[in-house]
Scaffold this motif. Structure first.
Motif, PDB file in Angstrom:
ATOM      1  N   ILE A 138       0.841  -1.191   0.000  1.00  0.00           N
ATOM      2  CA  ILE A 138       0.000   0.000   0.000  1.00  0.00           C
ATOM      3  C   ILE A 138       0.874   1.237   0.000  1.00  0.00           C
ATOM      4  CG2 ILE A 138      -1.773   1.276   1.272  1.00  0.00           C
ATOM      5  CD1 ILE A 138      -2.696  -1.348   2.448  1.00  0.00           C
ATOM      6  N   THR A 139       0.512   2.215  -0.794  1.00  0.00           N
ATOM      7  CA  THR A 139       1.254   3.467  -0.846  1.00  0.00           C
ATOM      8  C   THR A 139       0.337   4.624  -0.477  1.00  0.00           C
ATOM      9  OG1 THR A 139       0.750   3.735  -3.199  1.00  0.00           O
ATOM     10  CG2 THR A 139       2.793   2.605  -2.642  1.00  0.00           C
ATOM     11  N   GLY A 140       0.957   5.733  -0.095  1.00  0.00           N
ATOM     12  CA  GLY A 140       0.185   6.927   0.222  1.00  0.00           C
ATOM     13  C   GLY A 140      -0.480   6.862   1.579  1.00  0.00           C
ATOM     14  N   PRO A 141      -1.388   7.778   1.845  1.00  0.00           N
ATOM     15  CA  PRO A 141      -2.023   7.886   3.166  1.00  0.00           C
ATOM     16  C   PRO A 141      -2.952   6.732   3.510  1.00  0.00           C
ATOM     17  CG  PRO A 141      -3.059   9.390   1.609  1.00  0.00           C
ATOM     18  CD  PRO A 141      -1.848   8.837   0.921  1.00  0.00           C
ATOM     19  N   GLU A 142      -3.290   5.894   2.539  1.00  0.00           N
ATOM     20  CA  GLU A 142      -4.224   4.798   2.788  1.00  0.00           C
ATOM     21  C   GLU A 142      -3.729   3.849   3.882  1.00  0.00           C
ATOM     22  OE1 GLU A 142      -7.504   2.400   2.672  1.00  0.00           O
ATOM     23  OE2 GLU A 142      -7.219   4.390   1.814  1.00  0.00           O
ATOM     24  N   ILE A 143      -2.412   3.723   4.009  1.00  0.00           N
ATOM     25  CA  ILE A 143      -1.887   2.805   5.009  1.00  0.00           C
ATOM     26  C   ILE A 143      -2.242   3.255   6.414  1.00  0.00           C
ATOM     27  CG2 ILE A 143       0.371   3.929   5.222  1.00  0.00           C
ATOM     28  CD1 ILE A 143      -0.405   0.144   5.368  1.00  0.00           C
ATOM     29  N   ASN A 144      -2.462   4.550   6.615  1.00  0.00           N
ATOM     30  CA  ASN A 144      -2.760   5.078   7.944  1.00  0.00           C
ATOM     31  C   ASN A 144      -4.248   5.274   8.209  1.00  0.00           C
ATOM     32  OD1 ASN A 144      -0.027   5.611   9.150  1.00  0.00           O
ATOM     33  ND2 ASN A 144       0.186   6.785   7.260  1.00  0.00           N
ATOM     34  N   THR A 145      -5.083   5.019   7.217  1.00  0.00           N
ATOM     35  CA  THR A 145      -6.521   5.133   7.438  1.00  0.00           C
ATOM     36  C   THR A 145      -7.066   3.812   7.972  1.00  0.00           C
ATOM     37  OG1 THR A 145      -7.031   4.468   5.165  1.00  0.00           O
ATOM     38  CG2 THR A 145      -6.767   6.827   5.594  1.00  0.00           C
ATOM     39  N   ILE A 146      -8.214   3.881   8.608  1.00  0.00           N
ATOM     40  CA  ILE A 146      -8.855   2.683   9.156  1.00  0.00           C
ATOM     41  C   ILE A 146     -10.276   2.631   8.620  1.00  0.00           C
ATOM     42  CG2 ILE A 146      -9.464   1.432  11.255  1.00  0.00           C
ATOM     43  CD1 ILE A 146      -7.374   3.101  12.737  1.00  0.00           C
ATOM     44  N   ASN A 147     -10.515   1.728   7.696  1.00  0.00           N
ATOM     45  CA  ASN A 147     -11.819   1.609   7.064  1.00  0.00           C
ATOM     46  C   ASN A 147     -12.689   0.587   7.789  1.00  0.00           C
ATOM     47  OD1 ASN A 147     -11.325   3.318   4.578  1.00  0.00           O
ATOM     48  ND2 ASN A 147      -9.686   1.823   4.336  1.00  0.00           N
ATOM     49  N   TYR A 148     -13.988   0.818   7.769  1.00  0.00           N
ATOM     50  CA  TYR A 148     -14.925  -0.162   8.315  1.00  0.00           C
ATOM     51  C   TYR A 148     -16.201  -0.056   7.508  1.00  0.00           C
ATOM     52  CZ  TYR A 148     -16.823  -3.339  11.798  1.00  0.00           C
ATOM     53  OH  TYR A 148     -17.341  -4.445  12.439  1.00  0.00           O
ATOM     54  N   GLN A 149     -16.146  -0.601   6.292  1.00  0.00           N
ATOM     55  CA  GLN A 149     -17.227  -0.423   5.337  1.00  0.00           C
ATOM     56  C   GLN A 149     -17.849  -1.756   4.986  1.00  0.00           C
ATOM     57  OE1 GLN A 149     -15.032   1.240   2.152  1.00  0.00           O
ATOM     58  NE2 GLN A 149     -14.583   3.161   3.188  1.00  0.00           N
ATOM     59  N   GLY A 150     -19.149  -1.793   4.993  1.00  0.00           N
ATOM     60  CA  GLY A 150     -19.877  -2.932   4.481  1.00  0.00           C
ATOM     61  C   GLY A 150     -19.669  -4.213   5.253  1.00  0.00           C
TER      62      GLY A 150
END
Length: 364
Positions: free
Chosen positions: A346-358
């Protein structure tokens, strides 16, 4: 090296005695003076002083190191320190062996995503006899939310290690190696921590789990910087406990929503605020670790548990040895199982986000 004794540096005896007579004992004492000051103080000629200072400097200065030698030193140090293998092939490969000894590893994610399941499996692996690849030790499991389930732990053990758990009385013996503490307040937790350090070696403890630290703080009245300050002692203590005992320390962390009115703590979150001002609903679903930025700096490894479009993922979001990488996983009767050992970088800020979708919230 600055405190190395001049008498042990191999200078001519006559020169070494002069330094000692003038109370110039260490390399620091000698190198803090100019050559002309040494000439006057020692009553030596310039060539003798230059020769002596050069010799002292060469011995006192640390030798140069190449990038290769530093890499080899680090690998040797990590091999000596050891790891607790998770038995998840892709994750163990990314972490060069598993959960490392001597540091704090954080598991962060929404409720029901699988953090406690992961902790139960780690507990079994630490308690497992060494003949079966375990650490053959005891586990201290600090359960602040009463999520520890002996029944679920035995189920994971029976399905993961049938050759062990089908032996007579082995399930009871393994369960007896896992000591569960349930502090109900931060002050009680603090008191327990102070008692734990003295008992680690006495009880052959090979793993410490805190599930979860954020739950204890949720009942405290202080918020923001004051809350972070109250956590400072616990951060330092857990780190020192890991280093002192040379065991893995695993701490779970909860998540919370970050509203657009909050002050951003990370540069990429500031960008997300700008991008979502016209869509506050989207931003309100952005989750961040509950314990804040001071805690995130204290942990050595951070594993983020999240869900995207109904699929669970485990991300190595912080590690000094692994690139940011995500593994899809599922929860089975034998615990957490990776669906792909290769993972996805994973590159960019996505590595530091925390998703909880669906994904429906499960009480695990």
């Amino acid at each position: 090296m600055a405190n190395k004794l001049i008498s042990q540096m191999g200078l001519p005896k006559s020169v070494s005695n002069v330094f000692a007579a003038r109370n110039i004992i260490t390399a620091k004492d000698a190198l803090s003076l100019t050559e002309f000051e040494l000439m006057e103080l020692l009553d030596l000629n310039l060539s003798e002083v230059i020769s002596a200072v050069g010799h002292i400097s060469e011995i006192a200065s640390p030798p140069y190191q190449t990038a290769l030698s530093l890499l080899e030193l680090r690998v040797n140090k990590e091999n000596f320190a050891g790891h607790l293998p998770t038995r998840l092939k892709g994750l163990d490969a990314a972490l060069c062996g598993g959960i490392p000894f001597g540091v704090v590893t954080e598991l962060v994610g929404p409720a029901g995503i699988g953090k406690t399941q992961f902790c139960l499996k780690l507990s079994l692996l630490a308690a497992l006899p060494s003949a079966y690849g375990g650490l053959d030790g005891h586990v201290l499991f600090i359960d602040t939310e009463s999520k520890f389930s002996s029944k679920r732990m035995i189920e994971i053990g029976v399905n993961s290690f049938p050759e062990v758990f089908h032996k007579e009385n082995m399930a009871q013996e393994m369960a007896g190696r896992i000591i569960v503490l349930r502090p109900t307040s931060l002050s009680e937790f603090t008191e327990r921590l102070q008692q734990i350090r003295d008992s680690l070696f006495q009880h052959n403890v090979k793993l410490l789990i805190v599930d979860s630290l954020a739950a204890l703080l949720s009942g405290e009245s202080s918020q923001g910087p004051h809350r972070q300050h109250s956590l400072g002692w616990h951060i330092s203590f857990l780190k020192s406990l890991a280093e002192f005992s040379r065991i893995p320390v695993v701490v779970t962390n909860q998540v919370r929503s970050q509203n657009r009115d909050e002050i951003s703590q990370y540069f990429f979150q500031a960008q997300r605020i700008t991008n979502n001002l016209d869509n506050p609903t989207k931003f309100d679903h952005h989750l961040i670790a509950a314990l804040g930025i001071h805690w995130s700096h204290a942990v050595t490894n951070r594993l983020v548990f999240e869900s995207r479009s109904g699929q669970r993922f485990m991300k190595v979001a912080k590690s000094s040895i692994s690139p940011p990488i995500a593994f899809p996983f599922d929860i089975t009767s034998s615990g957490i199982s990776l669906l792909d050992d290769d993972g996805e970088e994973i590159t960019g800020p996505e590595i530091n986000t925390i998703n909880y979708q669906g994904h429906s919230c499960l009480n695990v």
